[in-house]
Write a protein that holds these residues in place. Sequence first.
Motif: not given
Length: 187
Positions: A164-166, A171-172, A176-177
């Motif tokens: 989930t963290q990955m 997604q972040q 950002m890009f």
Amino acid sequence: MATARRGKTTAAPDAAPQTRVLKKYPNRRLYDTQTSSYITLADVKAMVLQGLSFEVRDAKTNEDLTRAILLQIILEEETGGVPMFSTALLEQVIRFYGHAMQGVMGAYLEQNMKSFADLQQRFTEQSKGLAFSPEAWTQFMSAQAPVMQGLMGNYMEQSKSLFTQMQERLQQAGQMFPAMNAFPAKK
């Protein structure tokens, strides 16, 4: 702090362990510079099992060959006995090479292996000092089913959390890009 004795370097008792250097020669032989002797892949495997720090270097070019030697040991283990990796798993790993997720998958697998090793160590510590016959061990393990289910449940929860963290980081990164979202995923 290292001290020299009779031309050899030895580590002081309070010093951090030094990385052992193994040289690989063109004749495919491995030479342990610490013991000044030739060794086999079985010896290297024993070093891994003992948790010794080492690196394998090409004798001529000084290129780091450690990963290649470790992969060779895994290949021998996989072909010589009961394999750990199924064909489907190996195919899936191969599919990640060259994929945008390759680096992330490596980190994910490494974290999962660490979590699993921690789980194994906790179980080993809990059963320390118990001498079992094969029959007694079978009975012990069947009685431990609820404990093992709890430990595996914790492991699976950690694995799910890592995944989930990955996903959140990806997604972040995509936010950002935005150009990253323009590349289609390989299938």
